[in-house]
Design a protein around this motif. Structure first.
Motif, short mmCIF file in Angstrom:
data_model
loop_
_atom_site.label_atom_id
_atom_site.label_comp_id
_atom_site.label_asym_id
_atom_site.label_seq_id
_atom_site.Cartn_x
_atom_site.Cartn_y
_atom_site.Cartn_z
N PHE A 36 -8.72 3.81 1.64
CA PHE A 36 -7.97 4.93 0.74
C PHE A 36 -7.55 3.90 -0.48
CE2 PHE A 36 -7.37 7.76 4.69
CZ PHE A 36 -8.24 8.75 4.38
N ALA A 37 -6.72 3.20 -0.16
CA ALA A 37 -6.06 2.32 -1.03
C ALA A 37 -7.04 1.83 -2.37
CB ALA A 37 -5.83 0.58 -0.32
N ARG A 38 -8.44 1.45 -1.80
CA ARG A 38 -9.69 0.65 -2.27
C ARG A 38 -10.06 1.85 -3.17
NH1 ARG A 38 -10.60 -3.30 -5.45
NH2 ARG A 38 -10.31 -4.24 -3.34
N ALA A 39 -9.73 3.46 -2.20
CA ALA A 39 -10.43 4.53 -4.14
C ALA A 39 -9.50 4.24 -4.92
CB ALA A 39 -11.09 6.05 -2.68
N TYR A 91 0.73 -1.50 0.05
CA TYR A 91 -0.07 -0.32 -0.22
C TYR A 91 1.10 1.70 0.02
CZ TYR A 91 -2.77 3.95 1.98
OH TYR A 91 -3.09 4.68 2.18
N HIS A 92 2.08 0.99 0.82
CA HIS A 92 2.50 2.53 0.82
C HIS A 92 3.36 2.52 -0.01
CE1 HIS A 92 3.31 2.31 5.85
NE2 HIS A 92 1.73 2.73 5.22
N ALA A 93 3.99 1.84 -0.91
CA ALA A 93 4.56 1.86 -2.37
C ALA A 93 3.62 2.31 -3.61
CB ALA A 93 5.03 0.61 -2.58
N GLY A 94 2.64 1.84 -3.60
CA GLY A 94 1.78 2.20 -3.90
C GLY A 94 1.41 3.29 -3.80
N MET A 95 1.14 4.08 -2.88
CA MET A 95 0.64 5.76 -2.66
C MET A 95 1.46 5.92 -3.33
SD MET A 95 -2.75 5.78 -2.37
CE MET A 95 -2.65 7.24 -1.61
N ILE A 96 3.10 5.83 -2.99
CA ILE A 96 4.46 6.80 -3.21
C ILE A 96 4.79 6.63 -5.18
CG2 ILE A 96 7.07 6.95 -2.87
CD1 ILE A 96 6.55 5.47 -0.75
N GLU A 97 4.04 5.68 -5.52
CA GLU A 97 4.31 5.75 -7.10
C GLU A 97 3.65 6.21 -7.63
OE1 GLU A 97 6.81 4.42 -8.39
OE2 GLU A 97 7.53 3.37 -7.03
N ARG A 98 2.21 6.56 -7.36
CA ARG A 98 1.48 7.41 -7.74
C ARG A 98 1.59 8.84 -7.48
NH1 ARG A 98 -2.81 9.64 -5.08
NH2 ARG A 98 -5.15 10.93 -5.95
N ALA A 99 2.15 9.48 -6.18
CA ALA A 99 2.46 10.53 -5.39
C ALA A 99 3.36 10.66 -7.16
CB ALA A 99 2.93 11.11 -4.49
#
Length: 454
Positions: A437-440, A401-409
């Motif tokens: 938040f991950a799902r959204a 999850y953290h990796a995904g949000m960082i890549e999105r940013a």
């Protein structure tokens, strides 16, 4: 609004703040002493908790008298250290870990020859208070005195694992000729298998260990319940809630005052959206031990019920408790702050994380560092840190999850989708606040078509 155990929480939190009492953090710890059992008599696992505690306290008083009468007895001090260590594990009382450490050091000052089990005791006490470098030196000494003893090698490897020296940990774990008998060695091997992405192998090791300890009638009930807690914890992290529930309830039936199991049941109830039940279990847990993680769970449960006053109160109590813990930072508190806190709180967590990482370089330290950097908008540095956190292929939804949000940013929507989908496939309810938040975010990326790197 439902308010179970609120008074208990407030009284204990105030006492912690006033006295500076330090509270031990739960985690993987040996339930044996360097591979050998404590010699003092032990009740049946089916005996009453009060009776078991009374027997242990009598044993402590007995060995205190012996040590006072014989000022040169290394064995009496070692035995007393083992008893304090056992009580610390059952109650979470940090003062008992400190007592165990002092007594083990006195025993070793009197005699090192034929006293390797006391080195293991000392290393375990140091490990409990997060003095990892000191624990490593002591564990190495224990292994040098009795080379190749599986319990000593496994302890050494666990400390290396905690420090993030995975090459050394792998070498030591791989060298163990495990015969399936020692449940302590099994637990440490399971932790290694879990961390390196072999969760099914970790489950198998722990299931065999559970089967062994449940057949024993000479083990403390806390010792037996810990293995059920540990296996239940793996299932909870994997989102296998029914299996986790069954295991945790079995453990609680064996040792009803197990604050770790009560805290895990609170987290499980939260993942199911059963907020009142989460508060009930959490209240029972913190009445026994003021664990920051459980205080955070209760805070989130009150927030979900719309009671912002109680949520804030428990969040403040979590901070008070976390700041009394051993080590530079309590990681569950750090994550809670990053997910809930303001800019100043984020700076505080980042500073404390960097202090810890001067000596400790494990994957969860890098994960916390990455998330703190992300919260400050430093996503290039966050990406480098999260790559280190993912280096052992650990099957933990939080990391992905953290990796995904960082890549999105950073604008890499394809990578973000892959990481977020992986997180939710591993555990769709991995966090009360962050799973949504991950799902959204994943849904928004899918709606945008995720054309790839922008």
């Amino acid at each position: 609004m439902h308010q179970p155990n609120r008074a208990v929480m407030l009284v204990v939190a105030t006492a912690v703040l006033a006295s500076g009492t330090r509270v031990a953090v739960g985690g993987l710890r040996s339930r044996e002493t360097g591979g050998s059992r404590v010699l003092a008599p032990r009740p049946s696992p089916l005996a009453a908790a009060g009776s078991e505690n009374e027997i242990r306290d009598r044993d402590i008083a007995f060995y205190q008298r012996r040590a006072a009468e014989d000022t040169i007895s290394a064995s009496d001090r070692s035995q007393l250290a083992a008893l304090y260590l056992q009580r610390a594990r059952a109650t979470g009382a940090f003062a008992d870990y400190e007592r165990a450490e002092r007594l083990a050091r006195r025993s070793l000052a009197l005699r090192t020859e034929h006293n390797s089990q006391t080195f293991a005791l000392l290393a375990s006490a140091l490990l409990a208070r997060h003095a990892f470098r000191q624990a490593l030196a002591v564990a190495r000494r224990a292994d040098s005195l009795d080379p190749g003893v599986p319990a000593h090698v496994a302890l050494l490897a666990e400390i290396e694992l905690e420090l993030g020296d995975y090459a050394a940990a792998n070498a030591h774990f791989s060298s163990i000729r495990f015969d399936g008998e020692s449940f302590t060695v099994a637990a440490r091997l399971a932790r290694w298998r879990e961390l390196t992405g072999h969760t099914d192998a970790a489950r198998r090791l722990l299931r065999r260990a559970v089967a062994r300890v449940e057949r024993r009638d000479d083990l403390a009930r806390e010792q037996v319940s810990w293995f059920l807690f540990r296996l239940g914890e793996i299932e909870l992290r994997a989102g296998r809630l029914d299996s986790a529930d069954s295991l945790l309830r079995r453990g609680l039936a064996i040792f009803p005052r197990d604050y770790r199991i009560l805290g895990a049941l609170a987290r499980l109830a939260s993942e199911r959206g059963r907020w009142t039940q989460a508060i009930d279990y959490g209240g029972q847990a913190i009445a026994l031990q003021l664990d920051p993680t459980t205080l955070g769970t209760i805070s989130d449960a009150y927030a979900a019920l719309g009671d912002t006053t109680q949520a804030a109160e428990y969040a403040r109590a979590m901070t008070v408790s976390a700041l009394t813990q051993p080590g530079p930072i309590h990681r569950a508190w750090g994550l809670f702050v990053l997910d809930h806190g303001n800019v100043l709180d984020v700076k505080r967590v980042l500073a404390k994380t960097r202090v810890e990482m001067r000596t400790r370089h494990d994957i969860y330290g890098y994960d916390l560092l990455a998330w703190a950097l992300h919260k400050q908008g430093k996503n290039i540095a966050a990406r480098a840190a999260i790559e280190r956190a993912l280096s052992q292929h650990t099957e933990d939804a939080q990391l992905f999850y953290h990796a995904g949000m960082i890549e999105r940013a950073l604008g890499d929507r394809a990578a973000a989708r892959l990481y977020l989908a992986r997180a939710l496939s591993l555990n769709p309810t991995f966090s009360v606040t962050q799973a949504a938040f991950a799902r959204a975010t994943l849904d928004s990326l899918a709606a945008a078509g995720a054309p790839g790197h922008e």
